[in-house]
Design an enzyme around this catalytic site. Structure first.
Site, PDB file in Angstrom:
ATOM      1  N   ALA A 138      49.435 -54.003 -29.354  1.00 35.41           N
ATOM      2  CA  ALA A 138      49.980 -52.491 -29.947  1.00 35.41           C
ATOM      3  C   ALA A 138      49.509 -52.055 -31.338  1.00 35.41           C
ATOM      4  O   ALA A 138      49.403 -52.792 -32.264  1.00 35.41           O
ATOM      5  CB  ALA A 138      51.620 -52.611 -29.732  1.00 35.41           C
ATOM      6  N   ALA A 139      49.075 -50.953 -31.312  1.00 36.64           N
ATOM      7  CA  ALA A 139      48.549 -50.373 -32.710  1.00 36.64           C
ATOM      8  C   ALA A 139      49.104 -49.024 -32.871  1.00 36.64           C
ATOM      9  O   ALA A 139      50.216 -48.522 -32.639  1.00 36.64           O
ATOM     10  CB  ALA A 139      47.336 -50.289 -32.586  1.00 36.64           C
ATOM     11  N   SER A 140      48.453 -48.137 -33.833  1.00 34.59           N
ATOM     12  CA  SER A 140      48.981 -47.011 -34.397  1.00 34.59           C
ATOM     13  C   SER A 140      49.038 -45.821 -33.452  1.00 34.59           C
ATOM     14  O   SER A 140      49.894 -44.910 -33.315  1.00 34.59           O
ATOM     15  CB  SER A 140      48.035 -46.499 -35.469  1.00 34.59           C
ATOM     16  N   GLN A 143      49.009 -48.627 -27.035  1.00 36.51           N
ATOM     17  CA  GLN A 143      49.278 -50.169 -26.649  1.00 36.51           C
ATOM     18  C   GLN A 143      48.177 -50.219 -25.398  1.00 36.51           C
ATOM     19  O   GLN A 143      47.808 -49.577 -24.658  1.00 36.51           O
ATOM     20  CB  GLN A 143      50.619 -50.376 -26.398  1.00 36.51           C
ATOM     21  N   ASP A 290      35.056 -47.690 -37.920  1.00 36.90           N
ATOM     22  CA  ASP A 290      36.563 -48.424 -38.299  1.00 36.90           C
ATOM     23  C   ASP A 290      36.362 -49.655 -38.290  1.00 36.90           C
ATOM     24  O   ASP A 290      35.969 -50.391 -37.328  1.00 36.90           O
ATOM     25  CB  ASP A 290      37.511 -48.155 -37.212  1.00 36.90           C
TER      26      ASP A 290
END
Length: 441
Positions: A138-140, A143, A290
């Protein structure tokens, strides 16, 4: 896909006012803690600065918890701060915010089910042999879930949080407003560039259709590689808010820094990723900008690295490639005048910058390009280059300032290359950077 930390379910808040309330509550909690601590210190005869009271480990925990619940742009800002904040934020504060790179609060099941039904339609469960409702990451902005189809495919299903794309600009505006509060950010630190960078990157990363195109283009450009791979996209299951690829096993690449992994492996991995960054720039004309370490997964069983997350992929125009090629030659040759000219061409130096400002930028560029001129493998593990570069940048800021901020696309390319060097330092790798650059210069 790595098993990142996932936290208890919490609905993603939507609407500018509701999200502002969440963020404002975090600042209020930090201010209340700072006030109580300040009164206590004053009673002991101390005179602490406001920044010392706001930027404490307890407040970092409060802020990280709130950002992880909100997800979206505000969480991305925390991630960027944790990655770029070395020697800017207090170590304890940066360390706790770094946890935002590894996990977020996940969607509660009803919210998740609503998104899946909206994207795949009712009865979507019949398309899968197995679908794990417990996310593996789960990230910004989303998920990831593991799933298996009836035809034997093992998949990673990235599901975007509801309302995240629509909240980006308002989130950035809210953070910019709160960042003006005294003591919330370190003195002398200008939040505007990182906020703008986060805003642009979030708009790119939440466009899953564009990410799918970038992933397929990148996969074709990479081709067959002995160490690197890009998971295959599954278009029959992907939608504007769901991105489905092959499941990739492994651990985040920075885990190779552990003593159990041999030097030769760390050198080989770091060199492969440094060489890949140069191919992206000079051959592909497409760079994944990124440098989050979790975007590279090392699978010990296969000995290969899976490349993930192409939401921030950026096309590099041929004309810019040629300017950067000339800049590389100038840095290699330590030709200050050519460095100055090329730096002006890409926006590192502005026409109205003073001589002192210009000289400071050229000095910093020559310093940061030290590995390019080193003969033989550069030992990133024993180098103090990052500390010297930070000190030089800080002194330049304090004495002469930086009159010009480079364009956003240049900032992203710069961040990616810096991220590769940061990874090499984390892995204590030894890489012959000059040899890798030579074919392109």
């Amino acid at each position: 896909m790595t098993n990142k930390e996932v936290r208890p379910s919490a609905p993603v808040p939507s609407g500018r006012s509701r999200r502002f309330m969440h963020l404002g509550r975090a600042v209020g909690e930090m201010a209340a803690s700072a006030a109580a601590d300040g009164i206590s210190r004053l009673a002991r005869g101390q005179r602490p600065q406001l920044s010392q009271l706001m930027l404490t480990p307890d407040n970092a925990r409060r802020l990280a918890e709130r950002l992880s619940k909100m997800r979206g742009a505000v969480m991305k800002i925390g991630q960027l701060m944790s990655m770029d904040g070395k020697d800017v934020l207090p170590p304890e504060f940066a360390h706790l915010l770094a946890g935002l790179r590894d996990g977020a609060h996940v969607m509660p099941l009803p919210q998740l089910a609503a998104v899946l039904e909206q994207e795949w339609g009712s009865g979507w469960e019949s398309r899968f042999k197995r679908f794990s409702f417990n996310p593996i990451a789960a990230a910004s902005i989303g998920q990831v879930h593991r799933a298996e189809t009836h035809d034997g495919r093992t998949l990673a299903v990235k599901i975007q949080y509801p309302g995240v794309r629509d909240s980006i600009d308002s989130d950035i505006a809210n953070v910019a407003l709160l960042a003006r509060l005294p003591g919330l950010v370190p003195g002398g630190w200008e939040p505007a560039p990182i906020l703008e960078r986060a805003r642009q990157q979030l708009h790119e990363e939440t466009d899953y259709v564009a990410e799918a195109r970038s992933l397929m283009a990148y996969r074709e450009l990479l081709g067959e590689h002995p160490l690197l791979s890009v998971p295959m996209l599954h278009t029959d299951l992907s939608t504007p808010r769901i991105l489905v690829t092959d499941f990739a096993a492994g651990v985040s690449i920075d885990q190779l820094a552990q003593a159990t992994y041999p030097q030769a492996l760390r050198d080989r991995v770091a060199e492969a990723l440094a060489e890949l960054a140069l191919r992206e720039l000079f051959e592909f004309g497409l760079m994944q900008t990124d440098p989050n370490f979790a975007n590279y997964l090392y699978d010990a069983d296969s000995g290969r690295i899976a490349l993930l997350d192409f939401g921030a992929a950026q096309v590099v125009p041929p004309a810019l490639v040629e300017v950067l090629r000339e800049m590389g030659r100038a840095l290699r040759d330590q030709d200050r005048e050519r460095v100055r000219t090329t730096a002006g061409s890409v926006g590192f130096i502005g026409e109205r910058d003073s001589e002192a400002q210009t000289a400071g930028v050229v000095d910093l560029m020559l310093l940061c390009s030290e590995p390019l001129r080193h003969v033989g493998p550069y030992d990133f593990g024993h180098s103090d280059l990052f500390g010297r570069a930070y000190t030089g940048g800080r002194d330049q800021y304090m004495n002469n300032g930086f009159a010009s901020a480079p364009p956003a696309d240049i900032m992203l390319l710069q961040r990616k290359l810096a991220g590769v060097f940061m990874l090499a330092a984390r892995l204590r790798a030894r890489i012959d950077i000059g040899r890798l650059f030579a074919p392109y210069l």
